[in-house]
Design an enzyme around this catalytic site. Structure first.
Site, PDB file in Angstrom:
ATOM      1  N   GLU A 267     -13.792  27.443  -4.623  1.00 13.84           N
ATOM      2  CA  GLU A 267     -15.010  26.652  -4.772  1.00 13.84           C
ATOM      3  C   GLU A 267     -14.693  25.180  -5.059  1.00 13.84           C
ATOM      4  OE1 GLU A 267     -17.608  27.916  -3.742  1.00 13.84           O
ATOM      5  OE2 GLU A 267     -16.989  30.020  -3.753  1.00 13.84           O
ATOM      6  N   HIS A 270     -14.555  23.469  -1.752  1.00 13.27           N
ATOM      7  CA  HIS A 270     -15.880  23.073  -1.278  1.00 13.27           C
ATOM      8  C   HIS A 270     -16.354  21.802  -1.982  1.00 13.27           C
ATOM      9  CE1 HIS A 270     -16.923  26.361   1.361  1.00 13.27           C
ATOM     10  NE2 HIS A 270     -16.701  27.274   0.439  1.00 13.27           N
ATOM     11  N   GLU A 296     -15.748  25.576   5.127  1.00 16.30           N
ATOM     12  CA  GLU A 296     -14.885  26.697   4.756  1.00 16.30           C
ATOM     13  C   GLU A 296     -13.406  26.360   4.933  1.00 16.30           C
ATOM     14  OE1 GLU A 296     -15.695  29.241   3.113  1.00 16.30           O
ATOM     15  OE2 GLU A 296     -17.858  28.968   3.253  1.00 16.30           O
TER      16      GLU A 296
END
Length: 501
Positions: A267, A270, A296
């Site tokens: 995460e 991201h 991604e």
């Protein structure tokens, strides 16, 4: 941004409208984050109405007569390259959205808000029947949505384009097929290997609060900007936000130290992409990410190419041992444990780099059959279990560790899953190019110097926002078209060495 001398005023008015719509969407995003992280359980009735109303307002703003007039007036020949890219992105969305009735948009938003607590309850109770009715409703709504956009197209291709508009579904299918054909023999060879990896290097029980402290250590080590982010827990890890506020969530299991750590790093990838978008273009396509394949790629790059690397564990293992003194592992042990190929993995987010893609193929095939009407909702658990046994050699004992493990269907996110594999493939292509451009990248990671890699990604990927289409951005960043060659070379080399193949 430079202004056209002929259409400058029109473009500025158009851009102001775009910013207004983007900010409404950002507000809805905060409400969705709150629903998954902080909102009390009984808040769902009000929250579903709030999000439904916002979705309707955004849709009406996006598809009104004024927007159509701006797009008609803004001829590409009178715009500079950045302006033309903004108009291209908004026109693409406008042409899709104008085919969808506002009432349907509201209904989808309301239903997804109500689906989330049903999914949570079903997973907690290990009872798919709790989730099944609202899932069936969502599937019908998304099929109706796809039909409105293009009644003559493959409905799944229409839905896939919501997440990856510039890679054809046929191309994605070809890449998934190649991964399946080349990874399955490699997975079989790994299963037959007699290599003795330190798979128990992190076995034991690990206090969740201390795991959270370790996750924060990892984010500090990687260079997360706490002034523009935060870490929370959620049933299914996710990241959301913008370049001024990019939030990370993760989850912890008392018996799985690596799971919480790798999901946090995933995460972080991201969030780092989001934070790398240009501040000056906030609330416009030039300040937005380039869809899910690229997003991604950033999470998988940091999770796998950095977080599972030998160099990273040389740097980070002492912090693990400081938080958990009972851990007794060498760097080699940690590297092997972080990269073991599981022969009994049921959970996608805990999967290794090889079997992970079989999870994606499974979900992709089920989604296609659901949208095409070849599979009923009530058949999902059994079909899921059969495909798990066929592709991964394991059969879930419960729906919670089977078809209820992912949150995406409660969001109505059909067509999303292929981007996970596409992102992994792109991550390898980008990392190979970064490794070539950055002197001694492994050494820098070993020393905890992550700025060079982050700066390379900002320069070659993040700063462009959505200026380029996905294929154009890949070409811009790597000098080549999108290819699975780097990923397959990477995993064959890495796992061949690990398992003495």
């Amino acid at each position: 941004m430079a202004q056209s001398t002929t259409d400058g005023d029109t473009y500025e008015q158009f851009l102001e409208k775009v910013r207004r719509i983007e900010n409404l969407g950002a507000g809805a995003g905060v409400l969705q984050w709150d629903q998954e992280v902080k909102m009390p359980d009984e808040g769902i009735e009000a929250r579903s109405q709030q999000l439904s109303t916002l979705s309707a307002v955004i849709h009406e703003e996006f598809t009104d007569e004024e927007m159509g007039e701006y797009l008609a007036d803004l001829e590409p020949t009178a715009l500079d390259d950045e302006q033309a890219a903004v108009v291209r992105e908004i026109r693409r969305q406008y042409e899709r959205k104008t085919h969808v009735p506002t009432e349907l948009v509201e209904e989808i938003s309301r239903t997804t808000s109500e689906a989330l607590p049903k999914w949570k309850e079903a997973k907690a109770e290990d009872d798919f029947s709790i989730f099944a009715p609202v899932l069936e409703e969502l599937i019908e709504l998304k099929k109706e949505y796809a039909e409105h956009i293009d009644p003559d197209a493959d409905p799944y291709a229409v839905l896939f384009a919501d997440y990856e508009p510039y890679i054809e579904l046929e191309k994605a299918e070809e890449m998934l097929t190649r991964l399946r054909e080349e990874l399955v023999p490699l997975i079989d060879s790994v299963a037959d290997s007699e290599a003795d990896l330190a798979v128990d290097a992190f076995s034991g029980e690990f206090d969740p609060e201390t795991q959270e402290a370790l996750a924060r250590d990892a984010l500090d080590t990687l260079g997360y900007d706490w002034n523009r982010g935060r870490l929370d827990t959620a049933p299914h890890p996710f990241s959301t936000g913008n370049q001024f506020d990019a939030r990370v969530t993760t989850r912890f299991d008392e018996t799985d130290l690596l799971g919480g750590l790798t999901s946090t790093i995933h995460e972080f990838g991201h969030a780092t992409y989001t934070l790398g978008l240009p501040d000056e273009h906030y609330a416009t396509p030039l300040g937005d990410s380039r869809d899910l394949t690229v997003h991604e790629s950033q999470s998988r790059l940091w999770e796998n190419h950095v977080g599972r690397s030998w160099a990273f564990w040389e740097r980070f293992l002492p912090q693990v041992e400081e938080r958990f003194p009972d851990v007794d592992a060498t760097v080699e042990d940690a590297y092997e444990a972080a990269n073991q190929v599981h022969d009994d993995n049921l959970i996608r987010v805990e999967a290794d780099e090889l079997t992970y893609h079989m999870h994606i193929v499974l979900r992709f095939e089920i989604e296609r059959e659901l949208i095409e009407g070849d599979l009923s909702v009530e058949e999902i658990p059994e079909t899921w279990n059969e495909k798990m046994e066929e592709y991964l050699g394991v059969r879930p004992d419960t729906d919670s560790e089977g078809c209820l493990q992912d949150i995406h269907w409660s969001h109505g996110s059909f067509g999303y899953f292929p981007t996970y594999s596409l992102g992994s493939v792109l991550a390898a292509q980008l990392y190979a190019n970064a490794d070539e451009d950055i002197d001694d990248l492994d050494g820098k990671i070993r020393q905890g110097e992550f700025d060079p890699l982050r700066d390379w990604l900002v320069e070659n990927v993040h700063r462009h926002g959505a200026r380029y289409t996905t294929p154009e951005l890949i070409e811009e960043a790597t000098g080549e078209s999108f290819t699975a060659d780097y990923f397959l070379d990477y995993v064959q080399g890495k796992y061949g060495e690990l398992y003495d193949l």
